[in-house]
Enzyme design. Structure first.
Site, mmCIF file in Angstrom:
data_model
loop_
_atom_site.group_PDB
_atom_site.id
_atom_site.type_symbol
_atom_site.label_atom_id
_atom_site.label_comp_id
_atom_site.label_asym_id
_atom_site.label_seq_id
_atom_site.Cartn_x
_atom_site.Cartn_y
_atom_site.Cartn_z
ATOM 1 N N THR A 63 20.942 -23.156 120.201
ATOM 2 C CA THR A 63 20.419 -22.562 121.180
ATOM 3 C C THR A 63 19.027 -23.726 122.482
ATOM 4 O OG1 THR A 63 18.707 -20.334 122.305
ATOM 5 C CG2 THR A 63 17.777 -21.497 120.627
ATOM 6 N N GLY A 64 20.086 -22.663 123.331
ATOM 7 C CA GLY A 64 19.028 -23.652 124.949
ATOM 8 C C GLY A 64 20.137 -24.934 125.431
ATOM 9 N N ARG A 109 32.456 -22.602 132.625
ATOM 10 C CA ARG A 109 31.623 -23.546 131.946
ATOM 11 C C ARG A 109 31.866 -22.929 130.376
ATOM 12 N NH1 ARG A 109 26.301 -22.571 128.768
ATOM 13 N NH2 ARG A 109 25.464 -24.466 128.728
ATOM 14 N N VAL A 110 31.353 -23.861 129.584
ATOM 15 C CA VAL A 110 31.646 -23.433 128.172
ATOM 16 C C VAL A 110 29.560 -24.626 127.682
ATOM 17 C CG1 VAL A 110 32.789 -24.559 126.166
ATOM 18 C CG2 VAL A 110 34.219 -24.345 127.715
ATOM 19 N N SER A 111 29.501 -23.614 126.693
ATOM 20 C CA SER A 111 28.531 -23.502 126.371
ATOM 21 C C SER A 111 29.160 -24.303 125.215
ATOM 22 C CB SER A 111 28.102 -21.906 125.639
ATOM 23 O OG SER A 111 27.284 -22.358 124.541
ATOM 24 N N THR A 151 20.309 -15.916 123.510
ATOM 25 C CA THR A 151 21.606 -16.361 122.601
ATOM 26 C C THR A 151 20.910 -16.170 121.263
ATOM 27 O OG1 THR A 151 22.409 -18.442 123.670
ATOM 28 C CG2 THR A 151 22.471 -18.867 121.867
#
Ligand code: ASP
Length: 282
Positions: A202-203, A181-183, A153
């Site tokens: 990020t992760g 799916r929502v990040s 990312t």
């Protein structure tokens, strides 16, 4: 004084390969070019430029080179936060465009500033944004093999000479997720800024969201905490749950802070404070 920090995601495994070194080199170049824009123009243009360059480079998991969701489709997400104007905008699970972060910027001028799915794509069509396939053979092979692979990312945070802070993040997700799916990236948990600071994460998105990481750090700084203490406290809290994420941040005093939880082996980032470009895997 102008400052810029960018990231190209993280790695949970200890293994290093040539792509890690390549990523570091590329981050350095992008930081240098985007810093130039920061000095000549402003923080928003610099953040957009940095993220678009990373979206266009298939070694990162954003834009071209994004990971595939479990149905084999690519859905991308991005957000931009203008700390001065207090405007958050973004796209969630958008398909077939080149630069999701550019759409986030277009949406920052709209009343409804976050769009998702097919309706986000319809909005692109209305704005004559051409179709572009973000598909790469490398990601298809990764998908077929193990659904794992390196993260990647991307994000950027900058402050310009007027003191305006901008943060942005763009992602292809974690790979093999349930379609839709929502990040965390297109939410205030993954991307946030105020007049005093900005953060890009990020992760593992679910874990970042549960802790409202970016918004929490920025709020702590707004309330008077030093940026380094705000980052350390947030990472300390996340380590209690054994969470996996990293972040880049800066504040209006020109401090730059990196944070990563104990389980992260590498965070790829580069920054420029006007004198030198530094790039790191930490
Ligand atoms: N945070 C992103 C997500 O959960 C993935 C990443 O940063 O690698 O979608």
């Amino acid at each position: 004084m102008e400052k810029l920090i960018i990231h190209g995601g993280l790695s949970i495994t200890q293994e290093k390969d040539s792509s890690d070194f390549e990523k570091n080199k590329v981050l350095r170049l992008i930081a240098s070019e985007s810093f130039d824009i920061l000095v000549k123009k402003n923080a928003k243009k610099s953040v957009l430029h940095a993220i678009m360059m990373m979206e266009d480079n298939p070694i990162f998991n954003a834009g071209t080179g994004s990971k595939l969701q479990s149905d084999g489709e690519i859905r991308m997400s991005a957000a931009l936060m203008d700390g001065n104007k207090n405007i958050f905008s973004g796209v969630v699970n958008i398909k077939n465009i080149k630069n999701p972060i550019a759409m986030a910027e277009i949406l920052s001028k709209e009343e409804n500033s976050v769009l998702s799915g097919d309706q986000a794509n319809e909005f692109c069509k209305k704005h004559d944004i051409p179709d572009h396939s973000p598909f790469t053979i490398y990601r298809l092979n990764e998908f077929k093999k193990s659904c794992s692979g390196k993260h990647g990312t991307v994000g950027a945070v900058a402050i310009d000479r007027r003191g305006f802070v901008i943060a942005g993040t763009s992602t292809g997700g974690v790979g093999c997720e349930i379609p839709g799916r929502v990040s965390d990236s297109p939410t205030v948990a993954g991307t946030y800024a105020s007049k005093k600071s900005g953060v890009s994460c990020t992760g593992i998105g679910e874990q970042i969201t549960r802790q409202a990481v970016a918004a929490k750090i920025v709020t702590r700084v707004d309330d008077g905490m030093k940026l380094n203490n705000a980052v350390d406290k947030t990472i300390f809290e996340a380590n209690k749950f054994n969470y996996s994420f990293g972040l880049i941040s800066l504040d209006s005093e020109g401090n730059i802070e990196i944070g990563k939880t104990a389980s992260i082996s590498e965070l790829y980032y580069a920054f420029c404070d006007g004198e030198v470009i530094r790039s790191f895997m930490v």
